[in-house]
Design a protein around this motif. Sequence first.
Motif, PDB file in Angstrom:
ATOM      1  N   GLY A 232       0.786  -1.223   0.000  1.00 45.76           N
ATOM      2  CA  GLY A 232       0.000   0.000   0.000  1.00 45.76           C
ATOM      3  C   GLY A 232       0.817   1.271   0.000  1.00 45.76           C
ATOM      4  N   GLY A 233       2.104   1.162  -0.345  1.00 45.23           N
ATOM      5  CA  GLY A 233       2.979   2.318  -0.308  1.00 45.23           C
ATOM      6  C   GLY A 233       2.928   3.166  -1.561  1.00 45.23           C
ATOM      7  N   ARG A 234       3.619   4.278  -1.478  1.00 49.88           N
ATOM      8  CA  ARG A 234       3.859   5.131  -2.643  1.00 49.88           C
ATOM      9  C   ARG A 234       5.337   4.968  -2.958  1.00 49.88           C
ATOM     10  NH1 ARG A 234       0.126   8.790  -3.870  1.00 49.88           N
ATOM     11  NH2 ARG A 234       1.534  10.498  -4.364  1.00 49.88           N
ATOM     12  N   TYR A 235       5.615   4.355  -4.110  1.00 47.28           N
ATOM     13  CA  TYR A 235       6.959   3.900  -4.413  1.00 47.28           C
ATOM     14  C   TYR A 235       7.619   4.775  -5.476  1.00 47.28           C
ATOM     15  CZ  TYR A 235       4.622  -0.260  -2.538  1.00 47.28           C
ATOM     16  OH  TYR A 235       3.881  -1.125  -1.777  1.00 47.28           O
ATOM     17  N   TYR A 236       8.869   5.128  -5.223  1.00 46.62           N
ATOM     18  CA  TYR A 236       9.709   5.707  -6.262  1.00 46.62           C
ATOM     19  C   TYR A 236      10.757   4.661  -6.605  1.00 46.62           C
ATOM     20  CZ  TYR A 236      12.651   8.754  -9.019  1.00 46.62           C
ATOM     21  OH  TYR A 236      13.373   9.294 -10.062  1.00 46.62           O
ATOM     22  N   LEU A 237      10.809   4.271  -7.871  1.00 47.00           N
ATOM     23  CA  LEU A 237      11.706   3.218  -8.335  1.00 47.00           C
ATOM     24  C   LEU A 237      12.902   3.842  -9.043  1.00 47.00           C
ATOM     25  CD1 LEU A 237      12.348   0.216  -8.918  1.00 47.00           C
ATOM     26  CD2 LEU A 237      10.894   0.411 -10.954  1.00 47.00           C
ATOM     27  N   THR A 238      14.093   3.605  -8.519  1.00 49.07           N
ATOM     28  CA  THR A 238      15.310   4.109  -9.152  1.00 49.07           C
ATOM     29  C   THR A 238      16.176   2.929  -9.574  1.00 49.07           C
ATOM     30  OG1 THR A 238      17.267   5.531  -8.891  1.00 49.07           O
ATOM     31  CG2 THR A 238      16.403   4.513  -6.887  1.00 49.07           C
ATOM     32  N   ILE A 239      16.506   2.874 -10.855  1.00 45.93           N
ATOM     33  CA  ILE A 239      17.176   1.727 -11.448  1.00 45.93           C
ATOM     34  C   ILE A 239      18.530   2.147 -11.997  1.00 45.93           C
ATOM     35  CG2 ILE A 239      17.083  -0.021 -13.261  1.00 45.93           C
ATOM     36  CD1 ILE A 239      14.035   0.138 -13.146  1.00 45.93           C
ATOM     37  N   VAL A 278       3.207   3.291  -7.827  1.00 42.13           N
ATOM     38  CA  VAL A 278       4.508   3.798  -8.257  1.00 42.13           C
ATOM     39  C   VAL A 278       4.296   5.232  -8.727  1.00 42.13           C
ATOM     40  CG1 VAL A 278       6.467   3.504  -9.810  1.00 42.13           C
ATOM     41  CG2 VAL A 278       5.287   1.483  -8.903  1.00 42.13           C
ATOM     42  N   ILE A 279       4.932   6.187  -8.064  1.00 47.10           N
ATOM     43  CA  ILE A 279       4.675   7.605  -8.347  1.00 47.10           C
ATOM     44  C   ILE A 279       5.774   8.229  -9.207  1.00 47.10           C
ATOM     45  CG2 ILE A 279       3.264   7.933  -6.303  1.00 47.10           C
ATOM     46  CD1 ILE A 279       5.704   9.175  -4.930  1.00 47.10           C
ATOM     47  N   GLY A 280       6.817   7.461  -9.519  1.00 52.48           N
ATOM     48  CA  GLY A 280       7.884   7.959 -10.379  1.00 52.48           C
ATOM     49  C   GLY A 280       8.974   6.918 -10.494  1.00 52.48           C
ATOM     50  N   MET A 281       9.800   7.064 -11.524  1.00 55.90           N
ATOM     51  CA  MET A 281      10.916   6.141 -11.695  1.00 55.90           C
ATOM     52  C   MET A 281      12.019   6.819 -12.483  1.00 55.90           C
ATOM     53  SD  MET A 281       9.606   3.428 -14.655  1.00 55.90           S
ATOM     54  CE  MET A 281      11.192   2.578 -14.748  1.00 55.90           C
ATOM     55  N   ASP A 282      13.231   6.313 -12.311  1.00 57.92           N
ATOM     56  CA  ASP A 282      14.326   6.742 -13.163  1.00 57.92           C
ATOM     57  C   ASP A 282      15.179   5.539 -13.542  1.00 57.92           C
ATOM     58  OD1 ASP A 282      16.583   6.401 -11.242  1.00 57.92           O
ATOM     59  OD2 ASP A 282      15.782   8.163 -10.224  1.00 57.92           O
ATOM     60  N   ILE A 283      15.890   5.689 -14.651  1.00 58.39           N
ATOM     61  CA  ILE A 283      16.860   4.696 -15.132  1.00 58.39           C
ATOM     62  C   ILE A 283      18.143   5.446 -15.435  1.00 58.39           C
ATOM     63  CG2 ILE A 283      17.403   2.982 -16.888  1.00 58.39           C
ATOM     64  CD1 ILE A 283      14.416   2.593 -17.321  1.00 58.39           C
TER      65      ILE A 283
END
Length: 321
Positions: A232-239, A278-283
């Motif tokens: 149930g979180g708000r996730y920022y994914l950084t790859i 997922v509220i944002g991501m970067d690669i």
Amino acid sequence: MSLPLTVAPQTNHKSLLFSELALDLDNLSAHFAVLGMPYGAAYTPQDYNNDQVRAPTAIRQASDRVIRGPERFDFDIDGPLLQGRDDIRFVDCGDVPADLTEPRGHFVRAEQAVRKILAAGAIPIVLGGDHGITNPILRAFDEQGPITIVHLDAHLDWRDEVNGVKDGLSSPMRRASELPFVKDIIQIGMRASGSARQEEADYARAWGARIITAYELHDRGMDAVLEQIPAGGRYYLTIDADGFDPSVMPAVAGPAPGGVTFVQARKLIHGLVKKGRVIGMDIVEIQPEKDVHQISCMTAGRLVLNFIGAAIRAGYCDSNG
């Protein structure tokens, strides 16, 4: 004369995955917004011209290796990229420019650009650049918390400073830990050695970071790793590209065997999308000159495609999503 927040990509693919080019961030209408952030914070004079600054362009250039056309059926997401929906707006906001007379101006512009993307209700998808770009990007999420950072990488990234630089590529998790709206940090794929010393590993664990080595991942599987991420979180994914095995992402500065596979990363993305939001991501950290048949850039594009397709299917773009 001040620079604009973003400029059009310099590539014969005007955008990532055939998305619409949208440079007017004050009048943005989008569900998903790509942003190129080529420039980080250099540790040495030589770092100002590292090959990672060309990665956003190179990833866009691989668009037709990722999908032959956005209307084509894709088995990764059980449908076309936008799931056959005419109401979904997927845009590319171009690249954040740099100015040598204003060495950190691009960090300010990146944060401002992401704030405008978030204000428009869109999910930012940022293409680096080195891992230092995550620092200004995350600062723009100060009204989005509490946030769980999900970090896929070979390296810890908890250095406080290198050569006096505190927001470079070795420090994004240290800086993230200082943000009051960051609640949890989960780090996946750690292996071999990087810039971290014993004190950084101790500091990260004392802060509460959950460090999952590549070997634990391979032994237990990504489903078990997903169970360790709060629901149930708000996730920022950084790859970071070097989090992957070099067979998947050869175009990195520090390849290390035993890394994350594409199948595992895809399961992570789909799992996070379903587990919370997922509220944002970067690669970050692809070096195009070291790529083989565009494998690294194509893989980066496939990760973005999987996120967009999975998010649409999960209802992220619905009025009650």
